[in-house]
Scaffold this motif. Sequence first.
Motif, PDB file in Angstrom:
ATOM      1  N   TYR A 142      82.722  74.217  55.267  1.00  0.00           N
ATOM      2  CA  TYR A 142      81.857  75.603  55.478  1.00  0.00           C
ATOM      3  C   TYR A 142      81.674  74.778  56.837  1.00  0.00           C
ATOM      4  O   TYR A 142      81.749  76.179  57.397  1.00  0.00           O
ATOM      5  CB  TYR A 142      81.492  74.727  54.544  1.00  0.00           C
ATOM      6  CG  TYR A 142      79.612  75.688  54.373  1.00  0.00           C
ATOM      7  CD1 TYR A 142      79.228  77.284  54.248  1.00  0.00           C
ATOM      8  CD2 TYR A 142      78.334  75.873  55.648  1.00  0.00           C
ATOM      9  CE1 TYR A 142      78.664  77.960  54.525  1.00  0.00           C
ATOM     10  CE2 TYR A 142      78.170  76.950  56.021  1.00  0.00           C
ATOM     11  CZ  TYR A 142      77.558  77.746  55.836  1.00  0.00           C
ATOM     12  OH  TYR A 142      76.323  78.785  55.933  1.00  0.00           O
ATOM     13  N   GLU A 143      81.798  73.651  57.395  1.00  0.00           N
ATOM     14  CA  GLU A 143      80.920  74.107  58.816  1.00  0.00           C
ATOM     15  C   GLU A 143      82.229  74.168  59.856  1.00  0.00           C
ATOM     16  O   GLU A 143      82.311  75.255  60.819  1.00  0.00           O
ATOM     17  CB  GLU A 143      80.594  72.472  59.165  1.00  0.00           C
ATOM     18  CG  GLU A 143      79.688  72.220  58.451  1.00  0.00           C
ATOM     19  CD  GLU A 143      78.770  70.843  58.706  1.00  0.00           C
ATOM     20  OE1 GLU A 143      79.850  69.966  59.289  1.00  0.00           O
ATOM     21  OE2 GLU A 143      78.048  70.012  58.760  1.00  0.00           O
ATOM     22  N   GLY A 144      83.678  74.417  59.727  1.00  0.00           N
ATOM     23  CA  GLY A 144      84.453  74.815  59.621  1.00  0.00           C
ATOM     24  C   GLY A 144      85.262  75.915  59.693  1.00  0.00           C
ATOM     25  O   GLY A 144      85.589  77.027  60.445  1.00  0.00           O
ATOM     26  N   ILE A 145      84.326  76.988  58.525  1.00  0.00           N
ATOM     27  CA  ILE A 145      85.099  77.849  58.645  1.00  0.00           C
ATOM     28  C   ILE A 145      83.412  79.232  59.172  1.00  0.00           C
ATOM     29  O   ILE A 145      83.973  79.785  59.821  1.00  0.00           O
ATOM     30  CB  ILE A 145      84.534  78.240  56.984  1.00  0.00           C
ATOM     31  CG1 ILE A 145      85.490  78.240  56.493  1.00  0.00           C
ATOM     32  CG2 ILE A 145      83.902  79.638  56.643  1.00  0.00           C
ATOM     33  CD1 ILE A 145      85.144  78.073  54.123  1.00  0.00           C
ATOM     34  N   GLU A 146      83.258  78.468  59.108  1.00  0.00           N
ATOM     35  CA  GLU A 146      81.382  79.053  60.008  1.00  0.00           C
ATOM     36  C   GLU A 146      82.074  78.967  62.215  1.00  0.00           C
ATOM     37  O   GLU A 146      81.514  80.022  62.578  1.00  0.00           O
ATOM     38  CB  GLU A 146      80.299  78.324  60.438  1.00  0.00           C
ATOM     39  CG  GLU A 146      79.478  78.383  58.686  1.00  0.00           C
ATOM     40  CD  GLU A 146      79.526  79.711  58.785  1.00  0.00           C
ATOM     41  OE1 GLU A 146      78.919  81.000  59.251  1.00  0.00           O
ATOM     42  OE2 GLU A 146      79.844  80.365  57.493  1.00  0.00           O
ATOM     43  N   ALA A 147      82.415  77.403  62.445  1.00  0.00           N
ATOM     44  CA  ALA A 147      82.824  77.533  63.525  1.00  0.00           C
ATOM     45  C   ALA A 147      84.060  77.922  63.824  1.00  0.00           C
ATOM     46  O   ALA A 147      83.673  78.582  64.844  1.00  0.00           O
ATOM     47  CB  ALA A 147      83.408  76.011  63.725  1.00  0.00           C
ATOM     48  N   ALA A 148      84.200  78.484  62.515  1.00  0.00           N
ATOM     49  CA  ALA A 148      86.116  79.701  62.752  1.00  0.00           C
ATOM     50  C   ALA A 148      85.353  81.001  63.219  1.00  0.00           C
ATOM     51  O   ALA A 148      85.890  81.760  64.280  1.00  0.00           O
ATOM     52  CB  ALA A 148      86.944  79.445  61.995  1.00  0.00           C
ATOM     53  N   ARG A 149      84.954  81.779  62.383  1.00  0.00           N
ATOM     54  CA  ARG A 149      84.177  82.883  62.454  1.00  0.00           C
ATOM     55  C   ARG A 149      83.359  82.767  63.910  1.00  0.00           C
ATOM     56  O   ARG A 149      83.637  83.806  64.844  1.00  0.00           O
ATOM     57  CB  ARG A 149      82.504  82.903  61.428  1.00  0.00           C
ATOM     58  CG  ARG A 149      83.558  83.078  60.344  1.00  0.00           C
ATOM     59  CD  ARG A 149      82.406  83.018  58.943  1.00  0.00           C
ATOM     60  NE  ARG A 149      83.381  83.475  57.537  1.00  0.00           N
ATOM     61  CZ  ARG A 149      82.809  83.496  56.370  1.00  0.00           C
ATOM     62  NH1 ARG A 149      81.853  82.963  56.417  1.00  0.00           N
ATOM     63  NH2 ARG A 149      83.367  83.821  55.104  1.00  0.00           N
ATOM     64  N   ALA A 150      82.445  81.925  64.486  1.00  0.00           N
ATOM     65  CA  ALA A 150      81.469  81.652  65.626  1.00  0.00           C
ATOM     66  C   ALA A 150      83.019  82.008  66.884  1.00  0.00           C
ATOM     67  O   ALA A 150      82.163  82.178  67.757  1.00  0.00           O
ATOM     68  CB  ALA A 150      80.704  80.797  65.816  1.00  0.00           C
ATOM     69  N   ARG A 151      83.543  81.409  66.709  1.00  0.00           N
ATOM     70  CA  ARG A 151      85.212  81.544  67.625  1.00  0.00           C
ATOM     71  C   ARG A 151      85.474  83.055  67.614  1.00  0.00           C
ATOM     72  O   ARG A 151      86.538  83.015  68.147  1.00  0.00           O
ATOM     73  CB  ARG A 151      85.787  80.478  67.552  1.00  0.00           C
ATOM     74  CG  ARG A 151      85.755  79.518  68.273  1.00  0.00           C
ATOM     75  CD  ARG A 151      87.059  78.152  68.031  1.00  0.00           C
ATOM     76  NE  ARG A 151      87.343  77.480  67.057  1.00  0.00           N
ATOM     77  CZ  ARG A 151      86.609  77.036  65.651  1.00  0.00           C
ATOM     78  NH1 ARG A 151      85.902  76.152  66.594  1.00  0.00           N
ATOM     79  NH2 ARG A 151      88.340  76.822  65.076  1.00  0.00           N
ATOM     80  N   GLY A 152      85.425  83.316  66.557  1.00  0.00           N
ATOM     81  CA  GLY A 152      85.903  85.122  66.325  1.00  0.00           C
ATOM     82  C   GLY A 152      86.985  84.556  65.599  1.00  0.00           C
ATOM     83  O   GLY A 152      88.325  86.230  65.379  1.00  0.00           O
TER      84      GLY A 152
END
Length: 222
Positions: A142-152
């Motif tokens: 979940y944290e990896g997905i959120e971090a990827a979304r934050a990077r666009g």
Amino acid sequence: MVSPQRDLLAALPTSAAGARIGYARVSTKGQLLDRQIAALEAAGCTRIFADKKSGRTAEREELWAALDYLRPGDTLVVSALDRLSRSIQDLIAIVSGLRKREIGFQSLHEALDTTTPGGRLVFHVFAALAEFIRELIVQGTYEGIEAARARGERIGRPPAMTPEQIRHARDLLTRPDNTVTSIAKLLGVSRTTLYKYVPELKAGRASLVAGPEDQVHPTPRS
């Protein structure tokens, strides 16, 4: 509902008449079962089931036959935990199932015996650790997905058509000799995908000649 962890800690009714049933497994046909069978016989097993298959495969006929053969008060005995399963989740599921049927479990190499308080405690720790690892994996994902979304970054499957393919499709569709089917095959996509990524195609190919920005849209009612 009683959780697998609590079930593993529950006291097991003892039965002097219970049989000790052995299970042995080797991964390949070239490996020998002799050492495991000798250890199981020395441990007092009156019957031994044996598979020559990988622990990861579900086709372990002799294991399922052994589990079906066991009766309340019996004990399933293996020479080592990895002979029963290569997965801690699978191991816990099997042992929990035995506990519910009032059947004991013993692993000779690890000196684990679920008919004893110490053995039940060890399996309780195993079950708790497996659940903890599962939760860490879920949280990390979940944290990896959120971090990827934050990077666009795009999450999920890549698009079936790239912007360049869509432009190419629009250009090809303006030429009457090109059929929708032939264009879809040329681009390596289905007709449905082509209609999805070129939505103005649904209004007719003439709309592509004028371009989406030149299309006349009806005035919405007030």
